[in-house]
Write a protein that holds these residues in place. Structure first.
Motif, PDB file in Angstrom:
ATOM      1  N   ARG A 143     -13.715  -1.444  -3.766  1.00 13.45           N
ATOM      2  CA  ARG A 143     -13.905  -0.020  -3.499  1.00 13.45           C
ATOM      3  C   ARG A 143     -14.963   0.546  -4.438  1.00 13.45           C
ATOM      4  O   ARG A 143     -15.107   0.113  -5.582  1.00 13.45           O
ATOM      5  CB  ARG A 143     -12.589   0.743  -3.643  1.00 13.45           C
ATOM      6  N   SER A 188       0.821   4.491  -2.796  1.00 12.79           N
ATOM      7  CA  SER A 188      -0.443   4.388  -3.522  1.00 12.79           C
ATOM      8  C   SER A 188      -1.226   5.675  -3.336  1.00 12.79           C
ATOM      9  O   SER A 188      -0.986   6.432  -2.411  1.00 12.79           O
ATOM     10  CB  SER A 188      -1.255   3.189  -3.031  1.00 12.79           C
ATOM     11  N   ASN A 189      -2.160   5.922  -4.230  1.00 14.12           N
ATOM     12  CA  ASN A 189      -3.030   7.076  -4.084  1.00 14.12           C
ATOM     13  C   ASN A 189      -4.462   6.593  -4.105  1.00 14.12           C
ATOM     14  O   ASN A 189      -4.746   5.494  -4.574  1.00 14.12           O
ATOM     15  CB  ASN A 189      -2.759   8.111  -5.176  1.00 14.12           C
ATOM     16  N   PRO A 190      -5.414   7.404  -3.634  1.00 12.64           N
ATOM     17  CA  PRO A 190      -6.789   6.942  -3.493  1.00 12.64           C
ATOM     18  C   PRO A 190      -7.432   6.480  -4.789  1.00 12.64           C
ATOM     19  O   PRO A 190      -8.357   5.689  -4.764  1.00 12.64           O
ATOM     20  CB  PRO A 190      -7.523   8.170  -2.931  1.00 12.64           C
ATOM     21  N   ASN A 191      -6.969   6.995  -5.922  1.00 13.68           N
ATOM     22  CA  ASN A 191      -7.614   6.647  -7.181  1.00 13.68           C
ATOM     23  C   ASN A 191      -6.860   5.580  -7.975  1.00 13.68           C
ATOM     24  O   ASN A 191      -7.288   5.206  -9.048  1.00 13.68           O
ATOM     25  CB  ASN A 191      -7.781   7.891  -8.049  1.00 13.68           C
ATOM     26  N   SER A 220     -14.382   4.991  -0.639  1.00  5.26           N
ATOM     27  CA  SER A 220     -13.186   5.111  -1.473  1.00  5.26           C
ATOM     28  C   SER A 220     -12.145   4.030  -1.279  1.00  5.26           C
ATOM     29  O   SER A 220     -11.630   3.479  -2.235  1.00  5.26           O
ATOM     30  CB  SER A 220     -12.527   6.474  -1.221  1.00  5.26           C
ATOM     31  N   SER A 221     -11.798   3.750  -0.046  1.00  3.13           N
ATOM     32  CA  SER A 221     -10.600   2.952   0.193  1.00  3.13           C
ATOM     33  C   SER A 221     -10.943   1.595   0.779  1.00  3.13           C
ATOM     34  O   SER A 221     -11.998   1.414   1.377  1.00  3.13           O
ATOM     35  CB  SER A 221      -9.672   3.684   1.164  1.00  3.13           C
ATOM     36  N   GLU A 263     -10.204   0.952 -10.759  1.00 10.66           N
ATOM     37  CA  GLU A 263      -9.315   2.057 -10.424  1.00 10.66           C
ATOM     38  C   GLU A 263      -9.819   3.397 -10.929  1.00 10.66           C
ATOM     39  O   GLU A 263      -9.382   4.441 -10.462  1.00 10.66           O
ATOM     40  CB  GLU A 263      -7.913   1.775 -10.968  1.00 10.66           C
ATOM     41  N   MET A 278       0.819  -1.211   0.000  1.00  8.90           N
ATOM     42  CA  MET A 278       0.000   0.000   0.000  1.00  8.90           C
ATOM     43  C   MET A 278       0.854   1.263   0.000  1.00  8.90           C
ATOM     44  O   MET A 278       0.328   2.367   0.000  1.00  8.90           O
ATOM     45  CB  MET A 278      -0.932   0.006   1.219  1.00  8.90           C
ATOM     46  N   LEU A 315      -5.222   2.232  -6.562  1.00  8.38           N
ATOM     47  CA  LEU A 315      -4.772   1.322  -5.514  1.00  8.38           C
ATOM     48  C   LEU A 315      -4.332   0.002  -6.115  1.00  8.38           C
ATOM     49  O   LEU A 315      -4.885  -0.449  -7.123  1.00  8.38           O
ATOM     50  CB  LEU A 315      -5.924   1.062  -4.532  1.00  8.38           C
ATOM     51  N   SER A 332      -9.377  -3.733  -2.178  1.00  7.67           N
ATOM     52  CA  SER A 332      -9.498  -2.598  -3.084  1.00  7.67           C
ATOM     53  C   SER A 332     -10.330  -2.960  -4.313  1.00  7.67           C
ATOM     54  O   SER A 332     -10.900  -2.076  -4.960  1.00  7.67           O
ATOM     55  CB  SER A 332      -8.113  -2.085  -3.504  1.00  7.67           C
TER      56      SER A 332
END
Length: 379
Positions: A204, A11-14, A158-159, A69, A8, A16, A201
């Motif tokens: 998500r 990584s960024n929220p958009n 989101s996550s 994603e 992880m 993963l 993920s």
């Protein structure tokens, strides 16, 4: 299910890393959901007549959600509830190509006392993306604040989320990935244990379908009951606010009418099915003011709460209760619009109020003394 090979960091929220259950579990889920969809579609189109409105529009919504994603928010579909077979029958209207992709298919909420009677049934329904949901009439573990509701909220958000693994008192009702060990879990009773789907993920910004009437309601003019507040929690608490798409269904109540005789377990056919998909709501316009008030309530609590966790004030405070009532009313209004566009007669305004239905009988199955509908609170 268990977590696998996940880094992880960076990584960024958009974007993963695609954390997901084991391959055998994914294959099992895909087969169960695909075959169920195939049976539903075969029954619908092979033995009955089907009229679908707005399907192309809905498929465009699903197509935009194929790439996990790239998803920006979850999706809630919401409809009336007319039969024990609403789910999975209504999803038989989706083309077969959509059947074998669990990551872009609905999560449902199934009655624990029916879908999770034993481990075999529970494993089947869990692999079919049905969350174990207790009903207060049949379980002391039911209600708006049971652990399954935060799971739905997290699936919409989101996550991926980590959840402490509980130490169950017994193992007989554990529903874990049978092909691996470990994984983050949640419990609905303190003695059972389920893998938390929100830790992946892959899940998500999921799609969750809700029947807010929370019981089978069969009325000759297709009137609606009041909507319960689970849908309100999902809209108020998910981050970011999910998309909401209203639906209306007619037909499954003729396949499994509540007053059917022997053999009660067999579906009736041929019947006419009608399924209407509404348009995606402008959720900011529809619920933005209520979300702002909710977020202000949360800020006033000044506590670091995990998503789906609430203080007593956020559970039972007057403002919190009023917000849930208003969200449920507005969602019902949108489902009623789809119903109206299908040509059904106007309802009485009092039917949207919980107090209208408070004097109904308490039996599992009965004829309502409010609107003369057939009710099944058992299934």
């Amino acid at each position: 299910m268990a977590s696998h090979e996940v880094d992880m960091s960076n990584s960024n929220p958009n974007k993963l890393p695609l954390q997901q259950p084991s391959l055998p579990w994914r294959m099992t889920s895909s087969v169960i959901m695909g075959l169920t969809a195939a049976l539903s579609r075969g029954f619908l189109y092979g033995l009955n007549s089907v009229e679908v409105t707005g399907l192309e529009r809905f498929l465009e919504v699903l197509d935009k959600r194929k790439d996990v994603e790239k998803r920006q928010r979850g999706l809630i579909t919401v409809s009336n509830h007319v039969s024990v077979l609403d789910d999975p029958l209504i999803w038989g209207v989706l083309p077969f190509s959509y059947a074998f992709n669990p990551s872009n298919h609905r999560w449902g909420m199934g009655a624990h006392d029916i879908c999770y009677k034993n481990k075999l049934l529970g494993s089947f329904f869990y692999a079919g993306q049905v969350l174990p949901t207790h009903r207060s009439k049949h379980s002391p573990h039911g209600g708006l604040f049971q652990p399954t509701v935060p799971q739905a909220i997290r699936l919409l958000s989101s996550s991926p989320f980590t959840t402490p693994t509980p130490a169950p008192l017994e193992e007989s009702h554990d529903i874990l990935d049978p092909f691996t060990s470990g994984g983050m879990t949640f419990t609905t009773t303190g003695t059972d244990q389920y893998v938390a789907p929100s830790i992946y993920s892959q899940n998500r910004h999921s799609w969750v379908h809700v029947f807010p009437e929370a019981c089978v309601h069969q009325h000759p003019k297709m009137f609606l009951r009041y909507f319960k507040w689970g849908i309100s929690r999902m809209i108020l608490e998910s981050e970011p606010m999910p998309d909401v798409l209203p639906m209306f269904i007619d037909g499954p109540q003729r396949v499994m009418p509540e007053d059917r005789g022997w053999p009660r377990f067999l579906p009736r056919f041929p019947v006419k099915f009608r399924v209407a998909f509404g348009e995606l709501l402008d959720t900011e316009k529809k619920f933005g003011d209520l979300r702002a008030r909710w977020q202000e309530l949360v800020r006033k609590e000044k506590r670091g709460l995990a998503m789906g966790e609430l203080t007593d004030e956020l559970k039972y405070g007057k403002e919190a209760v009023n917000l849930r009532i208003e969200v449920a009313r507005r969602v019902r209004e949108e489902v009623a619009k789809v119903r109206r566009n299908m040509g059904y007669p106007e309802e009485e305004p009092r039917f949207e109020l919980a107090e209208t239905w408070a004097q109904e009988p308490t039996e599992d199955r009965f004829k309502s003394n409010v609107d003369d509908s057939l009710i099944n609170k058992r299934k």
